[in-house]
Scaffold this motif. Structure first.
Motif, PDB file in Angstrom:
ATOM      1  N   ARG A   2       0.962  -1.303   0.097  1.00  0.00           N
ATOM      2  CA  ARG A   2       0.042   0.219   0.441  1.00  0.00           C
ATOM      3  C   ARG A   2       0.797   1.500   0.102  1.00  0.00           C
ATOM      4  NH1 ARG A   2      -4.521  -1.065   4.923  1.00  0.00           N
ATOM      5  NH2 ARG A   2      -1.971  -1.266   5.615  1.00  0.00           N
ATOM      6  N   PRO A   5      -0.352   7.995   0.959  1.00  0.00           N
ATOM      7  CA  PRO A   5      -1.371   9.821   0.149  1.00  0.00           C
ATOM      8  C   PRO A   5       0.502  10.280   0.251  1.00  0.00           C
ATOM      9  CG  PRO A   5      -3.121   9.402   1.829  1.00  0.00           C
ATOM     10  CD  PRO A   5      -1.995   7.649   1.969  1.00  0.00           C
ATOM     11  N   CYS A  11      -3.392  19.744   1.771  1.00  0.00           N
ATOM     12  CA  CYS A  11      -3.675  18.036   2.195  1.00  0.00           C
ATOM     13  C   CYS A  11      -3.988  18.693   3.471  1.00  0.00           C
ATOM     14  CB  CYS A  11      -3.196  16.494   2.515  1.00  0.00           C
ATOM     15  SG  CYS A  11      -3.861  15.385   2.615  1.00  0.00           S
ATOM     16  N   ASP A  22     -11.738  15.062   5.302  1.00  0.00           N
ATOM     17  CA  ASP A  22     -10.630  15.743   4.542  1.00  0.00           C
ATOM     18  C   ASP A  22     -11.168  17.012   4.979  1.00  0.00           C
ATOM     19  OD1 ASP A  22      -9.330  17.094   2.835  1.00  0.00           O
ATOM     20  OD2 ASP A  22      -9.733  15.154   1.452  1.00  0.00           O
ATOM     21  N   SER A 114      -5.561   7.649   7.528  1.00  0.00           N
ATOM     22  CA  SER A 114      -6.649   7.927   6.177  1.00  0.00           C
ATOM     23  C   SER A 114      -6.969   6.798   4.931  1.00  0.00           C
ATOM     24  CB  SER A 114      -6.207   9.258   5.521  1.00  0.00           C
ATOM     25  OG  SER A 114      -7.509  10.159   4.298  1.00  0.00           O
ATOM     26  N   LEU A 115      -5.691   6.511   4.680  1.00  0.00           N
ATOM     27  CA  LEU A 115      -5.364   5.258   3.823  1.00  0.00           C
ATOM     28  C   LEU A 115      -6.454   4.748   4.467  1.00  0.00           C
ATOM     29  CD1 LEU A 115      -4.374   3.870   1.642  1.00  0.00           C
ATOM     30  CD2 LEU A 115      -1.991   3.048   2.392  1.00  0.00           C
ATOM     31  N   GLN A 117      -8.797   4.499   6.609  1.00  0.00           N
ATOM     32  CA  GLN A 117     -10.617   4.985   6.562  1.00  0.00           C
ATOM     33  C   GLN A 117     -10.916   4.498   5.263  1.00  0.00           C
ATOM     34  OE1 GLN A 117     -11.793   8.226   8.493  1.00  0.00           O
ATOM     35  NE2 GLN A 117     -12.058   8.884   6.518  1.00  0.00           N
ATOM     36  N   ASP A 118      -9.772   5.269   3.587  1.00  0.00           N
ATOM     37  CA  ASP A 118     -10.338   4.893   2.067  1.00  0.00           C
ATOM     38  C   ASP A 118     -10.365   3.128   1.952  1.00  0.00           C
ATOM     39  OD1 ASP A 118     -10.167   7.531   2.832  1.00  0.00           O
ATOM     40  OD2 ASP A 118      -8.513   7.459   1.014  1.00  0.00           O
ATOM     41  N   GLU A 119      -9.621   2.557   2.621  1.00  0.00           N
ATOM     42  CA  GLU A 119      -9.956   0.883   2.302  1.00  0.00           C
ATOM     43  C   GLU A 119     -10.971   0.212   3.428  1.00  0.00           C
ATOM     44  OE1 GLU A 119      -6.203  -0.505   2.814  1.00  0.00           O
ATOM     45  OE2 GLU A 119      -5.014   0.440   0.933  1.00  0.00           O
TER      46      GLU A 119
END
Length: 137
Positions: A2, A5, A11, A22, A114-115, A117-119
């Motif tokens: 992975r 970002p 950001c 965000d 954040s990553l 959470q996105d996944e």
């Protein structure tokens, strides 16, 4: 493997309880919020957060726009803070019963959260172990 970002100055991530918000939208820019709410003290912003969470204990999940506005206010008043935790101690409790914690979370840790959470892999236990450490015994 992975990939995190890209961490750029544009950001703006803010952890509210166990949700990464965000704040890239210009209406949430700390400078704009700071000018609009100059008269509010940091303590007043904290009390506002307590009132919001007393009314809606899962505000960050049920009303993410309100949570983002609260996060932007916190950032405007204390730019070093990028994480806040508001915990209602009982359902229907008073605002003074809402516990508050603030943290400054490293940008890399914030990007990892954040990553995750996105996944769809970010949960309360993981967030607690990385940031809040409430459950550590």
């Amino acid at each position: 493997m992975r990939r995190l970002p890209q961490l750029t100055g544009a950001c703006l991530l803010f952890l509210m309880n166990d949700v990464v918000l965000d704040l890239d939208n210009p209406k949430f820019a700390p400078k704009a919020m700071s000018r609009r709410f100059d008269a509010l003290s940091f303590n007043a912003v904290t009390r506002l957060g307590q009132e919001l969470y007393a009314e809606e204990p899962l505000l960050h999940l049920t009303r993410p726009d309100r949570a983002k506005r609260l996060a932007a206010l916190i950032l405007a008043k204390a730019p070093a803070i990028n994480a806040a935790q508001f915990i209602a101690t009982r359902f229907g409790g008073a605002s003074q019963d809402v516990l508050v914690s603030y943290r400054q979370v490293d940008g890399v840790v914030m990007a990892q959260l954040s990553l995750r959470q996105d996944e769809g892999e970010l949960d309360t236990l993981h967030t607690d172990s990385k940031v809040w450490r409430r459950l550590a015994a």
